[in-house]
Structures are given as structure tokens and as C-alpha cells.
Design an enzyme around this catalytic site. Structure first.
Site, PDB file in Angstrom:
ATOM      1  CB  SER A   8       3.652  -2.909  -0.878  1.00 41.22           C
ATOM      2  OG  SER A   8       2.543  -3.200  -0.060  1.00 41.22           O
ATOM      3  CG  HIS A  33       5.814  -1.169   2.552  1.00 43.21           C
ATOM      4  ND1 HIS A  33       6.205  -0.020   3.215  1.00 43.21           N
ATOM      5  CD2 HIS A  33       4.460  -1.103   2.482  1.00 43.21           C
ATOM      6  CE1 HIS A  33       5.147   0.711   3.515  1.00 43.21           C
ATOM      7  NE2 HIS A  33       4.065   0.062   3.089  1.00 43.21           N
ATOM      8  CG  ASP A  35       0.969  -2.090   3.436  1.00 42.66           C
ATOM      9  OD1 ASP A  35       1.328  -0.962   3.789  1.00 42.66           O
ATOM     10  OD2 ASP A  35       1.249  -2.576   2.314  1.00 42.66           O
ATOM     11  CG  MET A  37      -4.259  -2.295   6.587  1.00 40.42           C
ATOM     12  SD  MET A  37      -5.193  -2.425   5.048  1.00 40.42           S
ATOM     13  CE  MET A  37      -3.875  -2.193   3.856  1.00 40.42           C
ATOM     14  CG  HIS A  66       2.361   1.640   6.155  1.00 33.64           C
ATOM     15  ND1 HIS A  66       1.790   1.824   4.902  1.00 33.64           N
ATOM     16  CD2 HIS A  66       1.888   2.649   6.924  1.00 33.64           C
ATOM     17  CE1 HIS A  66       1.007   2.883   4.934  1.00 33.64           C
ATOM     18  NE2 HIS A  66       1.039   3.395   6.145  1.00 33.64           N
ATOM     19  CG  MET A  68      -2.038   2.019   7.120  1.00 34.08           C
ATOM     20  SD  MET A  68      -2.300   1.346   5.476  1.00 34.08           S
ATOM     21  CE  MET A  68      -1.111   0.013   5.524  1.00 34.08           C
ATOM     22  CG  MET A 137      -0.139   7.251   3.354  1.00 33.12           C
ATOM     23  SD  MET A 137       0.633   5.659   2.985  1.00 33.12           S
ATOM     24  CE  MET A 137      -0.512   4.935   1.795  1.00 33.12           C
ATOM     25  CG  ASP A 175       2.655   2.878   0.664  1.00 35.72           C
ATOM     26  OD1 ASP A 175       2.406   2.220  -0.352  1.00 35.72           O
ATOM     27  OD2 ASP A 175       2.397   2.498   1.825  1.00 35.72           O
TER      28      ASP A 175
HETATM   29  C1  DX5 Z   1      -1.985   1.037   0.924  1.00 32.08           C
HETATM   30  C2  DX5 Z   1      -0.681   0.425   1.348  1.00 32.08           C
HETATM   31  C3  DX5 Z   1       0.291   0.253   0.254  1.00 32.08           C
HETATM   32  C4  DX5 Z   1      -0.162  -0.598  -0.903  1.00 32.08           C
HETATM   33  C5  DX5 Z   1       0.403   0.028  -2.144  1.00 32.08           C
HETATM   34  O1  DX5 Z   1      -2.711   1.434   2.007  1.00 32.08           O
HETATM   35  O2  DX5 Z   1      -0.068   1.198   2.356  1.00 32.08           O
HETATM   36  O3  DX5 Z   1       1.575  -0.179   0.736  1.00 32.08           O
HETATM   37  O4  DX5 Z   1       0.251  -1.940  -0.831  1.00 32.08           O
HETATM   38  O5  DX5 Z   1      -0.099  -0.647  -3.237  1.00 32.08           O
HETATM   39  P1  DX5 Z   1       0.076  -0.101  -4.732  1.00 32.08           P
HETATM   40  O6  DX5 Z   1       1.545   0.013  -4.991  1.00 32.08           O
HETATM   41  O7  DX5 Z   1      -0.601  -1.167  -5.529  1.00 32.08           O
HETATM   42  O8  DX5 Z   1      -0.643   1.224  -4.802  1.00 32.08           O
HETATM   43 ZN    ZN Z   2       2.044   0.728   2.908  1.00 32.41          ZN
END
Ligand code: DX5
Ligand code: ZN
Length: 218
Positions: A8, A33, A35, A37, A66, A68, A137, A175
Site C-alpha cells: 500500500s 494498492h 488508497d 480518500m 481502494h 474510500m 478491512m 487491508d
Molecule cells: C487504510 C488503508 C490501508 C493502509 C494500510 O485505510 O486502506 O491500505 O495503507 O496500512 P497498514 O498496512 O500500515 O495498516
Molecule cells: Zn487500502
């Protein structure tokens, strides 16, 4: 099992994004991956489409995006144009999930549906046959580096059972808080793809960190 790892990028040094993508290119990771947001669905804001487009120009691995964000169906075209191979949308963020999944497929991407920790896997019963991935999650989404929620392990087992029962081909991705201590039970319960942010990028040797996770496969 054919375990896969998806680093990620959220845990990478954003001042050195090209180096991070290069590391993932050199590693045995199956996908990258990313993210996204919106500051509404989750409290944080991360990266957007111009940055994903730039990453896709240099990534040799498929991009697993991903989302969010609230109502991610609004962004299917933008995610595809930015270079994503797979778009993960949250069950909790879609009023019309079936329509969003269809739109993702029509855009030429694989579709993943993501569940927050408190959302039961039974909510997927009527969509599981239509999707290529379920993302569970194992932390509340929005931030990297959080503590793994242990209930996820039994949730993986329940999802594996639903997938077998329905004849779905969806893979199970996890994740949040994935590392060498939390991964073995997830693999045992039937997880296929491990997302790892901090564990990979905060390690002295991220390429070897990916190898160490893959070595847990049996
Ligand atoms: C959190 C993200 C993850 C995050 C995971 O909301 O969706 O992808 O980067 O990070 P770690 O592996 O550090 O928990
Ligand atoms: Zn993620």
C-alpha cells in the site's frame, strides 16, 4: 494457495514516490494498492487522479485502487482513465452497489467490494457472484499504521464459506495491520491477497519484506 501481496503506497515517502513504485516493480508483489480518500467517508484525504495517472506511467504492476469515498460510482471513468486495473468500492458508500459494479465492469476493470470491520459478510450474498474481489478491512479505514482487529480472522473464514457455497470466483483481500504476526492466521482462514503498508514500506528492505510475507504461503 497462491498468496499475493499488494504493497500500500500510503505508507511510502510521498517525496520519493517514483522510488517506491520502482521498489514495487522490483519486488514479487502482484499489484500496487492505492488508497483514495475524500475526507467524508473517512476523515483523511490522501491522493487523487493526477497522481494515480503519474504512477500508472511507471508501474509495471496492475493498480488496485481502494476508493474510500462516498458514492464512488461517480468516479468510475476517472479511475479507469488514471490507469487502474481493479477498482475497490465500499459497500457502505454505495447506494446502488449493483449498478456501480456493472459500471466498473463496463469500463473494463475488475470490481472489488470492500467491507468495514463492523459490516457482516452476509451483506455480500447477492453480489458475491458478480465481483472479482472482496476486500475486508482489518482496521477502520482512513489511516495507515493502525492495530489489526482480530475479529477479521473469523470473518475471513465466514467469507471463504460464502464464496465456496455460492461458486463465486472472488478472491479475498485483507487491508490494515498486516504483518508477519497477523498474516499467518489470515492465510490459514483463506485470505488470498495481503495489503501491507507499514510492514513493507517502513522495513529496511521492502523487497525482502514482500518475500517474507509470501514465504508464509503453504
Ligand atoms: C487504510 C488503508 C490501508 C493502509 C494500510 O485505510 O486502506 O491500505 O495503507 O496500512 P497498514 O498496512 O500500515 O495498516
Ligand atoms: Zn487500502
Amino acid at each position: 494457495m497462491n498468496l499475493q501481496v499488494a504493497p500500500s503506497l500510503l505508507a511510502a515517502d510521498f517525496a520519493r514516490l517514483a522510488d517506491a513504485v520502482d521498489m514495487v516493480n522490483r519486488s514479487r508483489a502482484s499489484m500496487l494498492h492505492i488508497d483514495v480518500m475524500d475526507g467524508m467517508f473517512v476523515p483523511n484525504i490522501s491522493i487523487g487522479f493526477p497522481v494515480i495517472s503519474a504512477i500508472s506511467r511507471i508501474s509495471e504492476k496492475p493498480l488496485d485502487v481502494h476508493m474510500m469515498v462516498m458514492e464512488p460510482g461517480r468516479y468510475v471513468g476517472a479511475v479507469r482513465d488514471a490507469g487502474a486495473a481493479l477498482m475497490n468500492v465500499h459497500y457502505e458508500a454505495c447506494t446502488h452497489l449493483d449498478r456501480v459494479v456493472t459500471t466498473i465492469h463496463d469500463a473494463g476493470m475488475k470490481a472489488g467490494v470492500t467491507l468495514n470491520p463492523a459490516t457482516p459478510v452476509s451483506m455480500l450474498e447477492d453480489i458475491i457472484g458478480e465481483i472479482e474481489m472482496v476486500l475486508l478491512m482489518s482496521v477502520n479505514p482512513g489511516f495507515g499504521g493502525q492495530k489489526f482487529i482480530t475479529n477479521t480472522v473469523s470473518k475471513v473464514a465466514r467469507l471463504r464459506e460464502l464464496i465456496e457455497r455460492s461458486g463465486s470466483h472472488a478472491v479475498i483481500q485483507i487491508d490494515g495491520g498486516v504483518d508477519l504476526t497477523t498474516a499467518p492466521a489470515l492465510i490459514e482462514a483463506g485470505a488470498n491477497v495481503l495489503v501491507a503498508g507499514s510492514y513493507v514500506f517502513k522495513s529496511d528492505n521492502p523487497v525482502e519484506a514482500v518475500d517474507r510475507l509470501l514465504a508464509l504461503d503453504k
